[in-house]
Design an enzyme around this catalytic site. Structure first.
Site, mmCIF file in Angstrom:
data_model
loop_
_atom_site.group_PDB
_atom_site.id
_atom_site.type_symbol
_atom_site.label_atom_id
_atom_site.label_comp_id
_atom_site.label_asym_id
_atom_site.label_seq_id
_atom_site.Cartn_x
_atom_site.Cartn_y
_atom_site.Cartn_z
ATOM 1 N N SER A 210 20.773 -28.789 -47.816
ATOM 2 C CA SER A 210 19.593 -28.970 -46.962
ATOM 3 C C SER A 210 19.790 -28.223 -45.649
ATOM 4 C CB SER A 210 19.346 -30.457 -46.728
ATOM 5 O OG SER A 210 18.105 -30.665 -46.100
ATOM 6 N N ASN A 211 19.038 -28.562 -44.624
ATOM 7 C CA ASN A 211 19.204 -27.929 -43.309
ATOM 8 C C ASN A 211 18.872 -28.940 -42.215
ATOM 9 O OD1 ASN A 211 16.268 -27.746 -42.716
ATOM 10 N ND2 ASN A 211 16.321 -26.462 -44.556
ATOM 11 N N HIS A 212 18.944 -28.498 -40.967
ATOM 12 C CA HIS A 212 18.823 -29.432 -39.836
ATOM 13 C C HIS A 212 17.392 -29.707 -39.394
ATOM 14 C CE1 HIS A 212 23.091 -29.515 -39.223
ATOM 15 N NE2 HIS A 212 23.152 -28.198 -39.165
ATOM 16 N N ALA A 278 11.035 -25.996 -43.260
ATOM 17 C CA ALA A 278 12.249 -25.179 -43.423
ATOM 18 C C ALA A 278 12.691 -25.378 -44.872
ATOM 19 C CB ALA A 278 13.318 -25.647 -42.450
#
Ligand code: C5P
Length: 409
Positions: A210-212, A278
């Site tokens: 995943s991402n932030h 995102a």
């Protein structure tokens, strides 16, 4: 928050539904409103002023004079303070007095002297509610420009069932929102689809890529668009935040493929699509059905490309639809943002650079550069994400302000 800085004067009259005003005050405060309360004498028998004072974090007024200090409560000042007066529950007695302009208590004096809009939520027994005198008084209030909500139908305090219940606090809150919706926004009635947040791509049943992304930017856009009267579908990847507005339908998703499926469904009916998500560009090719065990020093994972939601839907863009994209770059990035603008068929793109200390994931602020199809770019100041959302919506409004269809729309 939709009601930030809005001042609401809540009049409470005597009826069993008065206990629900405690919940109404909590909802209003949660949405950012400032609340002051005026109670009639009979309302005091149904709910304690202390309860309402605690929840509203403000004063609760009842009498013209404070017996202890001898001080006069200035009803004109109270009326002038308010942006909106809400009377909930409205009893048949206070309704009748409002209809004829009687002013024998603080609530009625304030009502007669205030110049702000007034919303009332009647509550009474079903036969009282249908009485011709009550119907007439409700009609009179409407003629006087008062927003009269219809009583809800259901079980009543008398044990009977029918129309007469006070509308639920959530419904009163929705009615309050509509008062503060800026009128004349070209976004009123428009359907907006927003993708937001990160996506999660499973490696096995317990791990993911995943991402932030926090989802903050997309949620702010959804709330600000709803405040301008738009109907928003928010397709939201895993986020600890929620959008709060009755005109926002949130569709929670987890993976890029789920986000794409939902986006395809709502895109066809949307006037505007805003791609803030995102999205993970890649996902594990074949996630393990069991937890991957720790064995060798190295572990290789084969990743495959996810669908590019913005690009695919950009190819299906119909004349009249507006698409807005985001680009987050770790360098200055205007060249690659302009490239994305073209390949993804955006009307404009909002570029953030992680080089800017005030911009990016998990932050409350952002500094961006807007780039449009003509290549024109404009750098914003450091703005809170809510302020940036308003700026982006102002730009989108321009597309709907001209009656002539715009080039390539
Ligand atoms: O290509 P890149 O990920 O930098 O493009 C960013 C823009 O494209 C954003 O508006 C993002 O929401 C959108 N996007 C998308 N689907 C993807 C990747 C990006 O909608 N798979």
């Amino acid at each position: 928050m939709p009601l930030s800085g809005k001042r609401i004067l809540l009049g409470v009259t005597g009826g069993i539904a008065a206990y629900k005003t405690a919940h109404l005050i909590r909802l209003l405060i949660k949405e950012g409103a400032e609340v002051k309360v005026i109670m009639t004498t009979s309302a005091l028998s149904f709910i304690a002023p202390l309860t309402l004072a605690t929840l509203s974090k403000g004063a609760v007024y009842h009498a013209f004079f404070d017996k202890n200090t001898g001080e006069w409560t200035n009803h004109v000042e109270l009326g002038n303070w308010a942006d909106l007066m809400v009377i909930a529950p409205l009893s048949a007695n206070t309704l009748a007095k409002m209809a004829v302009g009687q002013s024998d208590n603080l609530l009625l004096c304030t009502y007669l002297s205030c110049t702000c809009p007034v919303l009332v939520a009647p509550a009474m027994d079903l036969d009282m509610y249908q009485h011709p005198a009550v119907r007439q008084n409700l009609a009179t209030l409407r003629q006087h420009g008062i927003e009269v909500m219809e009583a809800a139908t259901g079980e009543l305090a008398s044990g009977l069932s029918g129309q007469g219940r006070m509308p639920e606090p959530e419904d009163i809150l929705s009615a309050v929102f509509t008062f503060f919706r800026p009128s004349g926004s070209p976004l009123t009635g428009k359907k907006i689809m927003i993708t937001a947040g990160p996506t999660r791509e499973a490696m096995d049943p317990v791990r993911y890529i995943s991402n932030h992304s926090s989802g903050k930017m997309g949620i702010s856009l959804a709330e600000k668009a709803a405040e301008r009267g738009a109907q928003v579908t928010l397709i939201l990847g895993p986020s600890s935040l929620n959008a709060r507005h009755p005109s926002i339908q949130t569709i929670p998703v987890s993976t890029a493929i789920e986000m794409y499926e939902q986006a395809k469904k709502s895109h066809a009916q949307s006037d505007i699509a805003i791609f803030t998500a995102a999205v993970s560009d890649y996902r594990p090719e074949s996630p393990s059905s069991e937890k991957i065990k720790k064995k060798d020093d190295k572990l290789s994972l084969t990743l495959v490309k996810n669908p590019d939601i913005a690009r695919n839907l950009g190819q299906e863009k119909k004349p009249g639809q507006v698409h807005v994209g985001f680009a987050l770059e770790t360098d200055e990035g205007s060249g690659s943002a302009s490239n994305k603008l073209k390949t993804k068929n955006f009307d404009f793109i909002v570029l953030n650079s992680l080089l800017d200390p005030e911009a990016g994931f998990q932050k409350d602020t952002n500094q961006v550069t807007f780039i449009d199809k003509t290549g024109k770019s404009q750098k914003s100041q450091v703005l809170k994400k809510e302020e940036l959302a308003s700026k982006i919506l102002d730009k989108i409004e321009v597309f709907f302000q001209t009656t002539e269809p715009q080039e390539n729309r």
